[in-house]
Design an enzyme around this catalytic site. Sequence first.
Site, PDB file in Angstrom:
ATOM      1  N   SER A   1       0.818  -1.217   0.000  1.00  0.00           N
ATOM      2  CA  SER A   1       0.000   0.000   0.000  1.00  0.00           C
ATOM      3  C   SER A   1       0.850   1.266   0.000  1.00  0.00           C
ATOM      4  O   SER A   1       0.322   2.364   0.063  1.00  0.00           O
ATOM      5  CB  SER A   1      -0.902   0.016   1.237  1.00  0.00           C
ATOM      6  OG  SER A   1      -0.094   0.072   2.405  1.00  0.00           O
TER       7      SER A   1
ATOM      8  N   LEU B   1       2.728   2.048   2.413  1.00  0.00           N
ATOM      9  CA  LEU B   1       2.762   2.522   3.804  1.00  0.00           C
ATOM     10  C   LEU B   1       3.801   1.760   4.634  1.00  0.00           C
ATOM     11  O   LEU B   1       3.747   1.759   5.861  1.00  0.00           O
ATOM     12  CB  LEU B   1       1.368   2.408   4.434  1.00  0.00           C
ATOM     13  CG  LEU B   1       0.299   3.266   3.735  1.00  0.00           C
ATOM     14  CD1 LEU B   1      -1.077   3.011   4.331  1.00  0.00           C
ATOM     15  CD2 LEU B   1       0.630   4.752   3.807  1.00  0.00           C
ATOM     16  N   GLY B   2       4.743   1.112   3.948  1.00  0.00           N
ATOM     17  CA  GLY B   2       5.896   0.548   4.651  1.00  0.00           C
ATOM     18  C   GLY B   2       5.633  -0.766   5.359  1.00  0.00           C
ATOM     19  O   GLY B   2       6.258  -1.059   6.381  1.00  0.00           O
TER      20      GLY B   2
ATOM     21  N   ALA C   1       8.831  -2.961   5.511  1.00  0.00           N
ATOM     22  CA  ALA C   1       9.820  -2.467   6.481  1.00  0.00           C
ATOM     23  C   ALA C   1       9.354  -2.770   7.897  1.00  0.00           C
ATOM     24  O   ALA C   1      10.151  -3.220   8.734  1.00  0.00           O
ATOM     25  CB  ALA C   1      10.027  -0.962   6.308  1.00  0.00           C
ATOM     26  N   ALA C   2       8.073  -2.555   8.194  1.00  0.00           N
ATOM     27  CA  ALA C   2       7.566  -2.815   9.549  1.00  0.00           C
ATOM     28  C   ALA C   2       7.697  -4.299   9.888  1.00  0.00           C
ATOM     29  O   ALA C   2       8.022  -4.671  11.017  1.00  0.00           O
ATOM     30  CB  ALA C   2       6.120  -2.347   9.668  1.00  0.00           C
TER      31      ALA C   2
ATOM     32  N   ASP D   1      12.350   3.791   4.858  1.00  0.00           N
ATOM     33  CA  ASP D   1      11.238   3.047   5.481  1.00  0.00           C
ATOM     34  C   ASP D   1      11.688   2.368   6.771  1.00  0.00           C
ATOM     35  O   ASP D   1      11.021   2.440   7.809  1.00  0.00           O
ATOM     36  CB  ASP D   1      10.724   1.947   4.542  1.00  0.00           C
ATOM     37  CG  ASP D   1       9.906   2.491   3.387  1.00  0.00           C
ATOM     38  OD1 ASP D   1      10.031   3.688   3.088  1.00  0.00           O
ATOM     39  OD2 ASP D   1       9.140   1.709   2.787  1.00  0.00           O
TER      40      ASP D   1
HETATM   41  O1  PMV Z   1       6.117   1.742  -1.009  1.00  0.00           O
HETATM   42  P1  PMV Z   1       7.072   1.550   0.101  1.00  0.00           P
HETATM   43  O2  PMV Z   1       6.447   1.681   1.438  1.00  0.00           O
HETATM   44  O3  PMV Z   1       7.844   0.266  -0.050  1.00  0.00           O
HETATM   45  O4  PMV Z   1       8.164   2.772   0.012  1.00  0.00           O
HETATM   46  C1  PMV Z   1       9.179   2.754  -0.970  1.00  0.00           C
HETATM   47  C2  PMV Z   1      10.023   4.028  -0.966  1.00  0.00           C
HETATM   48  C3  PMV Z   1      11.007   4.073  -2.145  1.00  0.00           C
HETATM   49  O5  PMV Z   1      11.689   5.331  -2.063  1.00  0.00           O
HETATM   50  C4  PMV Z   1      10.299   3.990  -3.484  1.00  0.00           C
HETATM   51  C5  PMV Z   1      12.027   2.935  -2.078  1.00  0.00           C
HETATM   52  C6  PMV Z   1      13.036   3.080  -0.955  1.00  0.00           C
HETATM   53  O6  PMV Z   1      13.582   2.032  -0.548  1.00  0.00           O
HETATM   54  O7  PMV Z   1      13.319   4.202  -0.497  1.00  0.00           O
END
Ligand code: PMV
Length: 308
Positions: A82, A84-85, A88-89, A130
């Site tokens: 989405s 919204l990470g 990463a979480a 993230d």
């Molecule tokens: O969509 P997400 O939550 O995976 O965010 C990605 C952010 C990017 O800049 C596109 C990739 C990154 O690792 O910084």
Amino acid sequence: MITASAPGKLILLGEHAVVYGKPAVALAIDRRFACSLETSDEDMLNGRPADFSKHPYIHHMLRKHGVTNVAIDTVSDIPAGSGLGSSAALSVSVSAAIRSMKGESVTEEDIAMDAFDTEYEVQGRASPVDSSASTHGKGIVVNGPGERLWSASRGGNAWDISEIDIPDMTLVVGYTGLHAPTGPLVEKVRKFREKNRFGYDIVEEIGVATLEGINALGVGDIARLGELMSYDHKLLTILGVSCAELDKLVNAVSPYSYGAKLTGAGGGGSMISLTDRPDKVCEVIERRGGQPFAVRTNVKGVSVLNRS
Ligand code: PMV
């Protein structure tokens, strides 16, 4: 059993360009991913026998720490893919749980670097934005002003992560409902930037706009911040990471917003609106087929709960 949780995040400014060492600013949000971990006779995920090689983030983290034979249970209110990470979480909470289980260091820096490494390896390319936002919580700036938390470097790029105070502001998320994995979008930008001088210039321009936005945030100039967010959306659209659904929601909320843009990788996922009319923005997003939710920021980062 160890339980750890970590927040999702939204990127106010700088996604994609941050992969190339440009600045970015991200805020942790009140949506979390939690995982519980305990040793087990066989690998289990959410109560069933599991082949972790089919779950790349978990697999990478377990291998990195030499952990086998575990039962992992997960629960999340961050929609996957989405923007919204969620990945990463997940990585942050699994790292914190494994480190606690093994009695290893659980500093924020160790956890953030574990999660960054995992994101980098699984996605083929990533920035620490993230993983750092999810670990530290509150607000973080990459390659900009603020009190330094930690630094990272990879593939010829370097990032300094700092903490930033966030003024009171209201943000609404609009989820398109379209699942958009980050890796292919990051790869699309890589190709565009490497093959086109124009693509390179757009990434540079996102960096310039982001630094100005961080300064606006620092002095509480919400109106200017909003303008820069809308400008950033246009630059991201030129980079090719927006889509019809995102543009529809961004355009629809614009009359009621200081600024609006996609957040995260794009290609679907979510957009955000900086607004003082959250009810109206939520109504407009819903009418255009998106899933709106107001988010609370200034939330805490990773937390570990030790139950035995
Ligand atoms: O969509 P997400 O939550 O995976 O965010 C990605 C952010 C990017 O800049 C596109 C990739 C990154 O690792 O910084």
